[in-house]
Design an enzyme around this catalytic site. Sequence first.
Site, PDB file in Angstrom:
ATOM      1  N   GLY A   5      -0.830  51.569  13.285  1.00 60.50           N
ATOM      2  CA  GLY A   5       0.100  52.857  12.575  1.00 60.50           C
ATOM      3  C   GLY A   5      -0.400  52.460  10.555  1.00 60.50           C
ATOM      4  O   GLY A   5      -2.031  52.272  10.775  1.00 60.50           O
ATOM      5  N   SER A   6       0.530  53.077   9.906  1.00 54.39           N
ATOM      6  CA  SER A   6      -0.572  52.769   8.816  1.00 54.39           C
ATOM      7  C   SER A   6      -0.891  51.764   8.083  1.00 54.39           C
ATOM      8  O   SER A   6      -2.265  51.599   7.199  1.00 54.39           O
ATOM      9  CB  SER A   6       0.552  53.161   7.584  1.00 54.39           C
ATOM     10  OG  SER A   6       1.455  54.498   7.968  1.00 54.39           O
TER      11      SER A   6
END
Lengths: 639, 378
Positions: A335-336
């Site tokens: 993810g981020s």
Amino acid sequence: MPTRPRRDATGPAAPNGAVGRLPITRRGMLLLGVQGAVAGALAWRLRHLQVEEHERYRLLAEENRINVRLIAPARGQIFDRDGRPLAVNIQNFRVVLVREQAGDAEEMLDRLASLIDVSEAEHARVLADIREKPAFVPVVVAEHLSWDAFARANVNAPALPGIQPEVGLSRHYPHGPATAHVVGYVGRVTERDLERVETIEPLLRLPEFRIGKTGVERAREKVLRGEAGTRQIEVNAVGRVMRELDSRKGEPGEDLHLTIDIGLQEFCLDRLGEESAAAVLMDVETGDVLAAASSPSYDPNPFVLGISYDAYDALLNNDHRPLHNKWASGQYPPGSTFKPVVALAALGEGIDAGERVFCPGYLKLGRRRFHCWRHGGHGWMNMEDALEQSCDVYFYEIARRIGIEKIAAMAHRMGMGEEAELPIPPVSSGLIPTKAWKRASRGKEWQVGDTLNAGIGQGFVLATPLQLAVMTARVASGRGVQPRLIRAQAGQPLAPKPVVETGIDPRHFDIVRRGMRAVVNGRHGTARGVRIDDQFWLMSGKSGTSQVRSFTNAERARGLPDKVPWKHRTHALFIAYAPADAPRLATAVVVEHGGGGSSTAAPICRDILIAARDRLMAAPGTGPETGMPRPIARPVDRA
Amino acid sequence: MSVAPAAAAGRYTLVQKLLRLNFSLVLLVVAIACIGFLVLYSVAGGSLEPWAGPQIARFAIGMALMLIIAVIDIRFWYRLSPFAYGVALVLLVGVEVAGETSNGATRWLDLGPVQIQPSEMMKIGLVMMLARYFAGIDRDRVSHPLWLALPLAMVVLPVVLVLEQPDLGTAIMLTCSGLAVIFLAGASLWYFATGVIVTGLTVWAVLASQGTPYQMLENYQYERIETFLDPASDPLGTGYHITQAKIAMGSGGLSGRGFMQGTQSRLNFLPEKHTDFIFTSLAEEFGFMGSVSLLALYLLVVVFCFAAMASTRDRYGALLIGGLGATFFLYWSVNMAMVTGLIPVVGVPLPLVSYGGSAMMVLLVAFGLIQSAHIHRQ
């Protein structure tokens, strides 16, 4: 007998027939005499061997029964970085049965059962073992007896031929679950273990021998095992050991000192609580792994003795998979938390950090919309803003511009997409996709949409918590540190792993670090709620919330992502380091299906970093910078 | 001797032939074979597999073969003798050319579906040939050097071929059984006296030639001789067989450890415990009583062969019985002398007891011929 020599004289004329046979008979008598004499000589010889010399040969036959027994070497012990024991050898009082000496093995077992506890199941196993193995091989009847029970068996030994009380060494893990996913455990040698080794040492056949099954115990089996000693013993006619003729001490295995700090290790596991989660804490300068936890964990001690089927089954069927080493082999979409890597790749391609991208809440690619996590959009974003607020559109845009190959190359330079060399089998490689990879494994061409997804750490990208920690440490230190788990072997400190040349401009790291500092300390930071209020221990970090399934716009509108079953919820990730200005420690936390990264994983990171700070301050002399571990006293070799 | 009217004409019915069998010999053979089955069963750890079962099957086939040979007229075998000898000789040459090698010796000939050991065939072929030869010449010519040269050549030829393989045990057996027939045929005792002296000189020459360029035996054969003279010199090497064999036999004592209780053979200290060294297993488990009993049974076979020979009027039949009886004697005496350490290890099986098909077949064919000679003794 009709034959007489003088009748021979009548024979010569007849070549055949009745008269001719007479000399044959005479010669036959002579031959028979010789044969009888030979038989007599043989009988005399047999009498000599079997009657006169019987005693001598009987003794020699007994000498044939002098046997050589192997002594299992003391296994090398495993300590934490400050010499606190993680895997030790404790005395194991046990009773073995030798069928050859027992006469009626079943009867002996029954008699023994009246002295010590032998369960029905054990009873059956012992009898089965006895039938299977040669008569002279000792079979373990009961292990880990209390001193009282052992003493009872010892006192009654003369009435129990074939039953031998023994003191052996047995592996024990004083910290149990806390170290299960680092140290691993040892267990009985199985056929599968034997298939794995090239040459089967006789030692492996000893009933009490234990072989490393997972973790450091398995990866460093050779170092820890040592070499078997031998004992020549003489047994008498009924097989009881009469005396020891010769004994050669084996080589005990070598001790290992891990980089783990058991205090922090226990803290991490506790902090992860009931979650299915993993946490790694690393020294950003040396790469030393100070803590590496995988939750839920399990107690490795029952595995040493042979875990019960039910207990093992319960561990296997737990949906939080306690046996799975999540910190080294769990693979998650980062993810981020992947965005720092994308940012570094973009900087490396000459993209100006000050250049601004407008985020309306989505990026349109053909007819498809790629959403930002914030519905209304972030407006104008430069690189530091985009990291602080984790703007997806900004990273879609720069990922599209530089392409997947540049991102993949940077990810590899940050230690992702490949197995780290750690003595923890198995270590997963994660996955950093490329165009060639997709063609080879999926048979489809790479799409621009795939690049956009990779730009925010979704899509095909997979990383392990260990890789995330290494990546964070590299960002924090600006150097290509490699993780290390063993700091000393046999009391000799090992050289730190060489730093990998990343070839990244230090100013690029500065930009990313400023962005990550703002994530926690900035006004709009996604994790500003977990700020550490200590100007000497400011935390920098990056949150990540990765989807395990995609949601439609309609579902999004209804706020569905928070209401789905546990299995479908997003993974919560957070990477962090501290202090922000002069980084010392890096950490990565993944909580499976934990919801949001900043709400679930970030507080764990904060608490781990605070605990590490307290640990460093409480014992400055024995912190991560200590050189040699304290001297270790080895327990007396009882073998 | 009461002879049925039909017998006077030399013709018997099948039943009459069977009734004329030498049942003492048949019983002795069966008894010895049964002892063999017991020991094979024991050394396999109380199991018919892998040895006792196949051995019983072979023995059954061999007994059938023995009976078939026994009821065939002795004149048929008389005529067949030169062919038997000739075929065995040709096959021996064949082994030289295209034999199968195992354990450093080339003894087997692979003829598609069957493997045969021509040296075993020769043990019978040679006796048949010599008996045929001496039955066909005048008795006063037997000792004539010219008439003796031919049978000596008949002996020497296969012996040389067998030594080439190299198989010292069979060579000794062929030589001795050949000499036994010549001896029974009545060759002058002076020849034998001279022979003993020459043999002594030869042995001396063989031993003296060791290490010289004229070395007469293979190195391993010298090693065996040395081992025999001093088994302790190399207890884990070539002397291992003899040392372990003695330990096994000696530990049996007077009455033995009991059936299936022999620790030496059981714990695999004994090499070749089911073949050439099977006697040691028997001696360990049944003790001196058992080993001497087997020895007595073997001696009884020889005695009954002598009796059969003495009652056979036909010169060919008598010489055949005497020669084959001597062959049987050589089997067990050489084997027992070997395992008790009286002579070097030469690789001769214990007749009817050791595991193995070749020797079993040869022996039962031999007994078939003895029975045939006995049935048609008039």
